[in-house]
Enzyme design. Structure first.
Site, PDB file in Angstrom:
ATOM      1  CD  GLN A 125       4.708  13.329  90.033  1.00  0.00           C
ATOM      2  OE1 GLN A 125       4.303  13.717  88.950  1.00  0.00           O
ATOM      3  NE2 GLN A 125       5.578  12.349  90.154  1.00  0.00           N
ATOM      4  CG  ASP A 174       6.676  16.529  87.285  1.00  0.00           C
ATOM      5  OD1 ASP A 174       7.904  16.366  87.250  1.00  0.00           O
ATOM      6  OD2 ASP A 174       5.875  15.903  86.566  1.00  0.00           O
ATOM      7  CB  CYS A 185       6.051  14.436  80.658  1.00  0.00           C
ATOM      8  SG  CYS A 185       6.299  13.280  81.999  1.00  0.00           S
ATOM      9  CG  HIS A 241       8.964  17.836  82.511  1.00  0.00           C
ATOM     10  ND1 HIS A 241       7.754  18.038  83.107  1.00  0.00           N
ATOM     11  CD2 HIS A 241       9.209  16.508  82.543  1.00  0.00           C
ATOM     12  CE1 HIS A 241       7.255  16.857  83.458  1.00  0.00           C
ATOM     13  NE2 HIS A 241       8.119  15.917  83.141  1.00  0.00           N
ATOM     14  CG  HIS A 246      10.954  13.312  83.214  1.00  0.00           C
ATOM     15  ND1 HIS A 246       9.670  13.342  82.730  1.00  0.00           N
ATOM     16  CD2 HIS A 246      11.686  12.699  82.265  1.00  0.00           C
ATOM     17  CE1 HIS A 246       9.639  12.774  81.536  1.00  0.00           C
ATOM     18  NE2 HIS A 246      10.848  12.361  81.234  1.00  0.00           N
ATOM     19  CE  LYS A 295      15.716   5.069  88.716  1.00  0.00           C
ATOM     20  NZ  LYS A 295      14.476   4.660  89.317  1.00  0.00           N
ATOM     21  NE  ARG A 300       2.219   8.295  88.593  1.00  0.00           N
ATOM     22  CZ  ARG A 300       3.493   8.600  88.829  1.00  0.00           C
ATOM     23  NH1 ARG A 300       4.191   7.874  89.682  1.00  0.00           N
ATOM     24  NH2 ARG A 300       4.055   9.612  88.211  1.00  0.00           N
TER      25      ARG A 300
HETATM   26 ZN   LIG Z   1       7.931  13.969  83.499  1.00  0.00          ZN
END
Ligand SMILES: [Zn+2]
Ligand SMILES: [Zn+2]
Length: 636
Positions: free
Chosen positions: A382, A384, A335, A386, A511, A465, A364
């Site tokens: 990911q 990913d 992010c 935004h 996200h 979410k 992680r």
């Molecule tokens: Zn994010």
């Protein structure tokens, strides 16, 4: 009163002699129902089948087919197992034995670990006890009496449980010479346990506490009938065959290595190819939908993680390093850099929505105990993105993401289910913001026309979410996509845009991931397809096989043509029997084997054969290239 009246679920009333039980009610309706009945509900509460009915009660009869049945059957089978263990190992101490999603377990304190032979003996004893048709009877007594009773039996764990419960009274269930502390309900007799199987043994700490005693946990499963049990056991066998860790090795896709570190995937050529195909697919699909591809650095200053709140809330899961006295954190999510891009310019409402997409590799630190092949790793990538938009745009953006998920899952052939998690008790952000985001998510769910569930109060503290769980070929659920609204980060990083009225406003931040972690998704794909990837995904699409050495020059030329055209092709020109080469290619699950014999050389052809043994008509290399291109284009 000699007669009572009870109300059935359809609202009808039924008179019964006073003192009748739920079983009597079932019998008064029909012999078939009496036979199928296993428990009941009085005024909405689950109770035993032999519970006496009071006048005016609302009653429901629970049969083997009821949704509540499986848990009762499984929990009762766990009692049956405990009874069998006590019969065979009288010194064993019993603890707890709940029903779980896949069956049930029971934890025992025993001198030596159970062996697979013990498991067989226990199962045989269970069958014997089931056949004995013992009544399972409920009784209530004061906690003091119960403590006295279990102390006398030497069942210390039960004593501890009752003491912790702190209730005046507890209930016991007794079958033969075995009594267990339990709320119930249970099946009426041991013979109702008709279809069960003990599956495995594991160690487990009493109450999950490493400082307490190590217990022996015996897992089993149970169903209403043998047919369902057999179908389940077959699925388990099939799942073992499809295990992505096993197939990953056999197909030479990836490995893990202790010298490298746990939970860190090493991609071999074919696995890396599979990843590349997925990543190319993702880039294309995102660009088509108006996303911009961006890329942030792998490490960012510690101060930035402090500002985002990750340092405070997520530090234990992050990797840090210090160079030239400056601390850096390896990113656990993508992010922050995306927000830096947003902040790099003054933004107007006309610029929005902005959709930043990154195949973002994150690290992680997961506990060693939870690592599991590709499904749970420490380093992963990911898909990913935004989305930063105005509040007015949120509805359409969320709908767009769900549409995206629907289209992508359709290509892979996955069904999926969606869950909305709403505002928890502790949360940040205004009521208006929560209202807006929650209704945007809800509208999109309704609009999708698919079933969804709502988990009230289960959202993150920073926003609601949607979790999307896909269902694979073995009907297992896998969490992959998520869509998360966020009210904290735009605040913390002071993201703004200038609205039509000239005012500075906060954008909404979403996200979202579609496949989730590529590693995990590949693990799921391997098991879903059992390694038989469709042509568009297969790391190797075809292999050229010669019958004798005579065909090598022609076969080599054909191979070159295919490779130059972008077909993922390999060759096997070894001086081996054709049948042997075909078997090897089949084990590698390569979709097409291209056989070249004298006839093919003469005709300028290839003889394709599908991995399941089906032969296609012979075709020229050019025709085969067009054939593969078409399969790739149509995601076959
Ligand atoms: Zn994010
Ligand atoms: Zn019980």
């Amino acid at each position: 009163m000699n007669e009572i009246k009870v109300t059935l679920p359809d609202g009808s009333q039924r008179p019964l002699p006073a003192g009748s039980s739920i079983f009597d009610l079932a019998a008064s309706i029909g012999a078939g129902l009496a036979k199928a009945a296993i428990a009941g509900k009085i005024d909405g509460n689950l109770v035993d089948l032999n519970t006496k009915l009071a006048d005016g009660a609302k009653v429901e009869i629970i049969t083997e087919k009821s949704p509540e049945a499986l848990e009762i059957i499984r929990h009762s089978t766990s009692h049956l197992m405990a009874q069998a263990v006590k019969a065979l190992f009288p010194q064993a101490k019993v603890t707890i034995g709940p029903a779980i999603e896949t069956g049930f377990y029971y934890d025992f304190d025993v001198d030596h670990p159970f062996t697979p032979e013990d498991l067989e003996k226990i199962e045989a004893k269970m069958r014997e006890l089931a056949k004995a048709d013992l009544k399972i009877e409920r009784s209530e007594l004061s906690s003091a009496e119960a403590i006295e009773l279990f102390k006398k039996m030497g069942e210390d764990y039960k004593v501890e449980l009752i003491e912790d419960l702190g209730a005046d009274h507890v209930s016991l269930y007794t079958q033969g010479d075995f009594a267990d502390l339990c709320r119930g309900p249970h099946l009426p007799k041991t013979s109702y346990c008709k279809a069960f199987k003990l599956t495995s043994i594991a160690g487990a700490y009493w109450r999950g506490d490493e400082k307490r005693a190590m217990l022996q946990r015996v897992y089993g499963t149970a169903f209403a009938d043998k047919k369902e049990l057999d179908a389940y056991l077959e699925r388990i066998e099939e799942a073992k065959k499809r295990d992505h860790r096993k197939l990953g090795k056999e197909l030479d896709l990836f490995s893990f290595n202790d010298e490298v570190g746990a939970g860190l995937v090493i991609w071999h050529p074919k696995g890396a190819m599979l990843r590349t195909i997925l990543e190319d697919f993702e880039r294309k699909e995102h660009l088509k939908r108006g996303y911009d591809i961006v890329q942030g650095p792998q490490i960012l200053k510690t101060e930035l993680w402090q500002r985002s709140g990750h340092y405070e809330n997520y530090r234990e899961n992050m990797y840090f390093t210090t160079v030239d006295e400056q601390g850096y954190g390896v990113k656990p999510m993508n992010c922050l850099a995306h927000m830096m891009i947003y902040r790099s310019q003054l933004r107007s409402y006309r610029d929005l929505p902005l959709r930043y997409f990154e195949l973002g590799t994150v690290h992680r630190h997961e506990r060693a105990g939870v690592l599991h092949g590709l499904l749970r790793v420490r380093g992963f990538t990911q898909d990913d993105a935004h989305i930063l938009c105005t509040p007015e745009q949120l509805d359409a953006e969320i709908k767009g993401v769900i549409q995206f998920v629907t289209e992508v899952m359709g290509i892979f052939g996955f069904e999926f289910e969606m869950e909305l998690s709403t505002r928890p008790e502790k949360s940040i952000g205004s009521d208006d913001a929560w209202e807006l985001a929650t209704s945007a998510l809800l509208n999109a769910l309704k609009d999708s026309g698919r079933p969804y569930e709502i988990n009230e109060g289960d959202g993150a503290f920073y926003g609601p979410k949607i979790d999307i769980k896909l269902r694979d070929a073995l009907d297992r659920r896998w969490q992959c996509a998520t869509i998360q609204c966020d009210f904290t980060l735009p605040e913390r990083f002071d993201l703004t845009y200038v609205d039509a009225d000239g005012e500075k406003k906060r954008p909404v931040m979403v996200h979202r991931v579609i496949l989730g972690a590529i590693e995990r998704f590949i693990g799921v794909l391997i098991e879903h397809f059992a390694g038989n990837f469709p042509t568009w995904l297969a790391p190797v699409q075809a292999t050229v096989l010669t019958v004798t050495d005579n065909q090598i020059p022609y076969a080599q030329a054909a191979f070159d043509k295919l490779r130059a055209a972008g077909v993922r092709v390999q060759k096997d020109f070894r001086n081996e029997k054709l049948g042997f080469k075909i078997r090897e290619a089949q084990l590698q699950k390569i979709p097409y084997m291209l056989v070249v014999g004298d006839k093919e050389v003469e005709g300028g052809l290839l003889a394709p054969r599908f991995r399941d043994g089906k032969n296609l008509e012979a075709m020229t290399p050019e025709q085969f290239i067009a054939f593969i291109e078409n399969e790739v284009k149509t995601y076959k």
